[in-house]
Design a protein around this motif. Structure first.
Motif, PDB file in Angstrom:
ATOM      1  N   LYS A   1       0.823  -1.204   0.000  1.00 30.90           N
ATOM      2  CA  LYS A   1       0.000   0.000   0.000  1.00 30.90           C
ATOM      3  C   LYS A   1       0.861   1.261   0.000  1.00 30.90           C
ATOM      4  O   LYS A   1       0.545   2.241  -0.682  1.00 30.90           O
ATOM      5  N   LEU A   2       1.970   1.232   0.745  1.00 33.12           N
ATOM      6  CA  LEU A   2       2.696   2.469   1.022  1.00 33.12           C
ATOM      7  C   LEU A   2       4.029   2.625   0.297  1.00 33.12           C
ATOM      8  O   LEU A   2       4.495   3.743   0.115  1.00 33.12           O
ATOM      9  N   ALA A   3       4.642   1.527  -0.118  1.00 33.28           N
ATOM     10  CA  ALA A   3       6.037   1.587  -0.559  1.00 33.28           C
ATOM     11  C   ALA A   3       6.204   2.114  -1.977  1.00 33.28           C
ATOM     12  O   ALA A   3       5.435   1.778  -2.875  1.00 33.28           O
ATOM     13  N   ASN A   4       7.252   2.917  -2.158  1.00 34.00           N
ATOM     14  CA  ASN A   4       7.764   3.156  -3.510  1.00 34.00           C
ATOM     15  C   ASN A   4       8.629   1.988  -3.945  1.00 34.00           C
ATOM     16  O   ASN A   4       8.666   1.631  -5.120  1.00 34.00           O
ATOM     17  N   ILE A   5       9.317   1.395  -2.964  1.00 26.87           N
ATOM     18  CA  ILE A   5      10.095   0.192  -3.231  1.00 26.87           C
ATOM     19  C   ILE A   5      10.112  -0.668  -1.961  1.00 26.87           C
ATOM     20  O   ILE A   5      10.220  -0.150  -0.854  1.00 26.87           O
ATOM     21  N   VAL A   6       9.954  -1.981  -2.151  1.00 26.46           N
ATOM     22  CA  VAL A   6       9.965  -2.938  -1.045  1.00 26.46           C
ATOM     23  C   VAL A   6      11.279  -3.703  -1.084  1.00 26.46           C
ATOM     24  O   VAL A   6      11.692  -4.210  -2.134  1.00 26.46           O
ATOM     25  N   TYR A   7      11.924  -3.789   0.082  1.00 28.14           N
ATOM     26  CA  TYR A   7      13.155  -4.560   0.220  1.00 28.14           C
ATOM     27  C   TYR A   7      12.849  -5.774   1.092  1.00 28.14           C
ATOM     28  O   TYR A   7      12.443  -5.625   2.250  1.00 28.14           O
ATOM     29  N   VAL A   8      13.043  -6.957   0.552  1.00 29.74           N
ATOM     30  CA  VAL A   8      12.767  -8.189   1.283  1.00 29.74           C
ATOM     31  C   VAL A   8      14.069  -8.685   1.898  1.00 29.74           C
ATOM     32  O   VAL A   8      15.025  -9.018   1.184  1.00 29.74           O
ATOM     33  N   LEU A   9      14.117  -8.706   3.240  1.00 26.12           N
ATOM     34  CA  LEU A   9      15.293  -9.162   3.971  1.00 26.12           C
ATOM     35  C   LEU A   9      15.076 -10.614   4.381  1.00 26.12           C
ATOM     36  O   LEU A   9      14.074 -10.940   5.018  1.00 26.12           O
ATOM     37  N   LYS A  10      16.042 -11.479   4.030  1.00 24.26           N
ATOM     38  CA  LYS A  10      15.913 -12.898   4.328  1.00 24.26           C
ATOM     39  C   LYS A  10      17.210 -13.408   4.957  1.00 24.26           C
ATOM     40  O   LYS A  10      18.301 -13.119   4.480  1.00 24.26           O
ATOM     41  N   GLY A  11      17.050 -14.189   6.041  1.00 24.91           N
ATOM     42  CA  GLY A  11      18.191 -14.732   6.763  1.00 24.91           C
ATOM     43  C   GLY A  11      18.576 -16.102   6.263  1.00 24.91           C
ATOM     44  O   GLY A  11      18.081 -16.543   5.238  1.00 24.91           O
ATOM     45  N   PRO A  12      19.484 -16.760   7.003  1.00 22.35           N
ATOM     46  CA  PRO A  12      19.955 -16.364   8.335  1.00 22.35           C
ATOM     47  C   PRO A  12      20.983 -15.244   8.340  1.00 22.35           C
ATOM     48  O   PRO A  12      21.097 -14.509   9.309  1.00 22.35           O
ATOM     49  N   THR A  13      21.773 -15.108   7.274  1.00 23.58           N
ATOM     50  CA  THR A  13      22.731 -14.009   7.169  1.00 23.58           C
ATOM     51  C   THR A  13      22.410 -13.215   5.913  1.00 23.58           C
ATOM     52  O   THR A  13      22.297 -13.776   4.824  1.00 23.58           O
ATOM     53  N   ILE A  14      22.254 -11.897   6.079  1.00 22.94           N
ATOM     54  CA  ILE A  14      21.817 -11.043   4.973  1.00 22.94           C
ATOM     55  C   ILE A  14      23.026 -10.401   4.314  1.00 22.94           C
ATOM     56  O   ILE A  14      23.782  -9.657   4.951  1.00 22.94           O
ATOM     57  N   SER A  15      23.213 -10.682   3.035  1.00 17.68           N
ATOM     58  CA  SER A  15      24.280 -10.034   2.275  1.00 17.68           C
ATOM     59  C   SER A  15      23.716  -9.256   1.085  1.00 17.68           C
ATOM     60  O   SER A  15      24.448  -8.505   0.432  1.00 17.68           O
ATOM     61  N   SER A  16      22.421  -9.435   0.817  1.00 16.93           N
ATOM     62  CA  SER A  16      21.761  -8.700  -0.265  1.00 16.93           C
ATOM     63  C   SER A  16      20.261  -8.711   0.009  1.00 16.93           C
ATOM     64  O   SER A  16      19.792  -9.378   0.937  1.00 16.93           O
ATOM     65  N   VAL A  17      19.506  -7.959  -0.776  1.00 12.70           N
ATOM     66  CA  VAL A  17      18.050  -7.936  -0.635  1.00 12.70           C
ATOM     67  C   VAL A  17      17.406  -8.255  -1.977  1.00 12.70           C
ATOM     68  O   VAL A  17      17.993  -8.032  -3.040  1.00 12.70           O
ATOM     69  N   GLU A  18      16.200  -8.778  -1.899  1.00 14.74           N
ATOM     70  CA  GLU A  18      15.351  -8.858  -3.075  1.00 14.74           C
ATOM     71  C   GLU A  18      14.462  -7.628  -3.064  1.00 14.74           C
ATOM     72  O   GLU A  18      14.000  -7.202  -2.001  1.00 14.74           O
TER      73      GLU A  18
ATOM     74  N   THR B   1       3.678 -12.559  -5.015  1.00 16.65           N
ATOM     75  CA  THR B   1       5.126 -12.567  -5.257  1.00 16.65           C
ATOM     76  C   THR B   1       5.893 -12.388  -3.948  1.00 16.65           C
ATOM     77  O   THR B   1       6.856 -13.113  -3.673  1.00 16.65           O
ATOM     78  N   LEU B   2       5.461 -11.419  -3.123  1.00 20.75           N
ATOM     79  CA  LEU B   2       6.147 -11.177  -1.851  1.00 20.75           C
ATOM     80  C   LEU B   2       6.009 -12.367  -0.909  1.00 20.75           C
ATOM     81  O   LEU B   2       6.961 -12.722  -0.207  1.00 20.75           O
ATOM     82  N   MET B   3       4.840 -12.986  -0.885  1.00 24.05           N
ATOM     83  CA  MET B   3       4.646 -14.143  -0.009  1.00 24.05           C
ATOM     84  C   MET B   3       5.585 -15.286  -0.403  1.00 24.05           C
ATOM     85  O   MET B   3       6.139 -15.976   0.465  1.00 24.05           O
ATOM     86  N   LYS B   4       5.790 -15.466  -1.686  1.00 20.81           N
ATOM     87  CA  LYS B   4       6.712 -16.506  -2.148  1.00 20.81           C
ATOM     88  C   LYS B   4       8.147 -16.168  -1.746  1.00 20.81           C
ATOM     89  O   LYS B   4       8.911 -17.039  -1.323  1.00 20.81           O
ATOM     90  N   GLN B   5       8.508 -14.900  -1.889  1.00 24.29           N
ATOM     91  CA  GLN B   5       9.858 -14.481  -1.491  1.00 24.29           C
ATOM     92  C   GLN B   5      10.072 -14.691   0.009  1.00 24.29           C
ATOM     93  O   GLN B   5      11.132 -15.158   0.439  1.00 24.29           O
ATOM     94  N   LEU B   6       9.084 -14.365   0.815  1.00 18.24           N
ATOM     95  CA  LEU B   6       9.208 -14.490   2.254  1.00 18.24           C
ATOM     96  C   LEU B   6       9.223 -15.947   2.713  1.00 18.24           C
ATOM     97  O   LEU B   6       9.877 -16.280   3.697  1.00 18.24           O
ATOM     98  N   SER B   7       8.503 -16.803   1.993  1.00 21.12           N
ATOM     99  CA  SER B   7       8.417 -18.210   2.412  1.00 21.12           C
ATOM    100  C   SER B   7       9.726 -18.959   2.162  1.00 21.12           C
ATOM    101  O   SER B   7      10.003 -19.960   2.796  1.00 21.12           O
ATOM    102  N   ASN B   8      10.531 -18.420   1.253  1.00 22.48           N
ATOM    103  CA  ASN B   8      11.824 -19.040   0.959  1.00 22.48           C
ATOM    104  C   ASN B   8      12.882 -18.430   1.851  1.00 22.48           C
ATOM    105  O   ASN B   8      13.702 -17.628   1.446  1.00 22.48           O
TER     106      ASN B   8
END
Length: 253
Positions: free
Chosen positions: A201-218, A241-248
């Motif tokens: 709803k609010l983002a101009n851009i969404v950054y998906v942070l995924k662990g366990p160690t974060i070296s980049s974002v989707e 799309t975001l739900m799939k990214q988060l589930s992985n």
């Protein structure tokens, strides 16, 4: 208070560990000035720690890397920050809590936060009848809106929001989305959320942070301009799309 030009935020070669766990490793990211940059990720991935680092609230000894504005100036002088907890002073009223910046920085006259402006914003936030009430007389959602008012009134070019709407019911949340978006026009906003629809709803851009160690974002740049109708067909597809990214994701605490 005078508004300043919103700056982009640049993070370079960022490393952060917590309790022997490597959260960020050689992480770099530039977040756009004057836009809503929304950090989305599951619990425990390190979003709040990252926001604290941007706010300058982590000891320099706990991380490595550089965090700076476009011109290399200190971000701490340009930031207002809303934490997950309201952090209201219990002996002050709602109005006194949102004006606390004047007292802390000894501001008065034209450079102080206007009491008239504060009251107007509190009315818009549905708190106009509660100006003289103390925090222990407020609901969790009312305390969160008071903290939101305090953050918005700081009128800084960079605004950090850590789950600012989490304590609100669905209708109030939708209203606060729209009001906050209007209030922060042309600010550099970095917001944390667990809710993909809120991000969309609010983002101009969404950054998906995924662990366990974060070296980049989707990243995902939603269609159309925010704030968006979350029932829109494109938004619902992007939600999938975001739900799939988060589930992985792996290694969450």
């Amino acid at each position: 208070m005078t508004s300043q030009t919103a700056s982009s935020i640049h993070i370079q070669n960022f490393y952060l560990s917590y309790q022997d766990r490597q959260i960020f490793k050689n992480f770099s990211l530039s977040m756009k000035g004057g836009k809503w940059n929304v950090l989305l990720g599951r619990s425990g991935v390190g979003k709040s720690s990252f926001l604290k680092a941007i706010a300058g609230l982590l000891p320099p000894s706990t991380y490595q890397g550089t965090i700076k504005a476009d011109n290399g100036s200190l971000l701490s002088e340009q930031i207002s920050w809303m934490t997950q907890d309201a952090l209201l002073l219990p002996w002050l009223s709602v109005l006194q809590n949102v004006l606390i910046g004047n007292k802390l920085r000894q501001l008065s006259g034209a450079i102080a936060i206007s009491e008239t402006k504060a009251k107007s914003l509190l009315v818009d936030l549905g708190l106009g009848s509660f100006l003289d009430m103390k925090p222990d007389s407020l609901s969790g959602g009312m305390r969160q809106r008071t903290a939101l008012a305090r953050t918005l009134l700081e009128d800084r070019p960079i605004v950090l929001l850590d789950e600012p709407f989490s304590a609100l019911d669905a209708i109030t949340r939708a209203e606060m989305h729209d009001l906050t978006f209007r209030y922060l026009t042309n600010k550099t906003v970095v917001m944390i959320t667990h809710d993909p629809l809120e991000a969309l709803k609010l983002a101009n851009i969404v950054y998906v942070l995924k662990g366990p160690t974060i070296s980049s974002v989707e990243t995902l740049t939603p269609s159309n301009c925010p704030p968006r109708n979350i029932k829109n067909e494109l938004v619902l597809k992007e939600h999938e799309t975001l739900m799939k990214q988060l589930s992985n994701n792996e290694g969450l605490s």
